[in-house]
Design an enzyme around this catalytic site. Sequence first.
Site, mmCIF file in Angstrom:
data_model
loop_
_atom_site.group_PDB
_atom_site.id
_atom_site.type_symbol
_atom_site.label_atom_id
_atom_site.label_comp_id
_atom_site.label_asym_id
_atom_site.label_seq_id
_atom_site.Cartn_x
_atom_site.Cartn_y
_atom_site.Cartn_z
ATOM 1 N N ASN A 13 0.861 -1.184 0.000
ATOM 2 C CA ASN A 13 0.000 0.000 0.000
ATOM 3 C C ASN A 13 0.897 1.234 0.000
ATOM 4 O OD1 ASN A 13 -1.807 2.046 0.530
ATOM 5 N ND2 ASN A 13 -2.225 1.412 2.642
ATOM 6 N N TRP A 14 0.980 1.869 -1.158
ATOM 7 C CA TRP A 14 1.878 3.025 -1.256
ATOM 8 C C TRP A 14 1.307 4.272 -0.597
ATOM 9 C CZ3 TRP A 14 5.087 3.699 -6.415
ATOM 10 C CH2 TRP A 14 5.963 2.617 -6.535
ATOM 11 N N LYS A 15 0.040 4.231 -0.231
ATOM 12 C CA LYS A 15 -0.621 5.397 0.376
ATOM 13 C C LYS A 15 -0.418 6.638 -0.510
ATOM 14 C CE LYS A 15 0.341 3.338 4.829
ATOM 15 N NZ LYS A 15 0.285 3.489 6.282
ATOM 16 N N HIS A 99 -9.281 1.119 5.221
ATOM 17 C CA HIS A 99 -7.993 1.313 5.884
ATOM 18 C C HIS A 99 -8.187 2.271 7.055
ATOM 19 C CE1 HIS A 99 -3.862 2.499 6.653
ATOM 20 N NE2 HIS A 99 -3.497 1.413 5.991
ATOM 21 N N GLU A 101 -6.547 4.659 8.078
ATOM 22 C CA GLU A 101 -6.324 6.075 7.763
ATOM 23 C C GLU A 101 -7.561 6.690 7.114
ATOM 24 O OE1 GLU A 101 -2.625 5.490 5.700
ATOM 25 O OE2 GLU A 101 -1.690 4.941 7.604
ATOM 26 N N GLU A 169 -5.043 -5.091 10.837
ATOM 27 C CA GLU A 169 -4.027 -4.064 11.042
ATOM 28 C C GLU A 169 -4.282 -3.337 12.363
ATOM 29 O OE1 GLU A 169 -2.140 -2.873 7.112
ATOM 30 O OE2 GLU A 169 -3.906 -1.617 7.310
ATOM 31 N N GLY A 175 2.816 2.082 10.733
ATOM 32 C CA GLY A 175 3.782 3.160 10.562
ATOM 33 C C GLY A 175 4.543 3.528 11.815
ATOM 34 N N SER A 216 3.725 -2.318 10.293
ATOM 35 C CA SER A 216 5.183 -2.343 10.492
ATOM 36 C C SER A 216 5.827 -3.672 10.112
ATOM 37 C CB SER A 216 5.534 -1.958 11.932
ATOM 38 O OG SER A 216 5.138 -0.626 12.190
ATOM 39 N N GLY A 237 2.848 -1.168 4.258
ATOM 40 C CA GLY A 237 2.870 0.241 3.906
ATOM 41 C C GLY A 237 4.279 0.688 3.550
ATOM 42 N N GLY A 238 4.957 1.330 4.499
ATOM 43 C CA GLY A 238 6.256 1.954 4.246
ATOM 44 C C GLY A 238 7.267 1.061 3.534
#
Length: 255
Positions: A13-15, A99, A101, A169, A175, A216, A237-238
């Site tokens: 997930n590049w967000k 998600h 976010e 999640e 993150g 993470s 994610g990251g």
Amino acid sequence: MPTHTFPPLVAGNWKMNGLIASLKEVEALKEKLADANPRCDVMLCPPFTLLSRMNKVLGDSGIGLGGQDCHWEPSGAHTGDIAAEMLADIGCTAVIVGHSERRTDHGETDEIVRKKAAAAHRAGLVSIICIGETIDERKAGKTLDVLSTQIAGSLPEGCNAANTVIAYEPVWAIGTGLTPTVEEVAEAHAHIRKELAAQVGGAEEAARVRIQYGGSVKPGNAKELMAVDNVDGALVGGASLTAEDFFGIISAAYL
Ligand code: PEP
């Protein structure tokens, strides 16, 4: 024992990250995966602006393409929104919905998430439905109740192992570099598997639904996390932003 009709799914997930130049990471990932034959499906979910170009770069690599969100209507006066049908039209096979976010930044409720997942299925997409507790909920001992409520509220009718992936999640792990213990992951995933039975028409179908862990995940912890019972891949994610880290996760857990 779950029947593994579907391989685990590792999705990136590049967000709200990535410009055209970032596609060099996709080229590099393709190269790394070319002869690797991992025991999992791999997918990238870039921002809407990169979907079309990324689809071309992915070509016939076998790496899937997904959106990060969709509206529940197929078209209409919804400025700035994207329909599930538009994602399918551009080459996506899946879309992330709910998600944390989006739940936090955009006030998305379980009901909205359910409508979005239904829209994904209507358009022929797999819905990756995100659920997870906040740190306050975990500290209050409410994790399993929160997961039950989110599962009951966020899954539309017609969910099955072919059209639905659940991403567990924990919000506090996203993150932050923090992760639950393997015991906590095992407890949450076993609970999700059990609760899914009522949503997908029984325990046999629930056993086939892929339940990703997200929060993470890094090359250094992927092997341990992906080895936990009932963990069928990762939502990353990251660490999905660079080919080195994303491939590092895939190779640690599935090569
Ligand atoms: C995510 O946002 O889905 C996620 C898991 O992020 P990160 O891997 O950066 O914690």
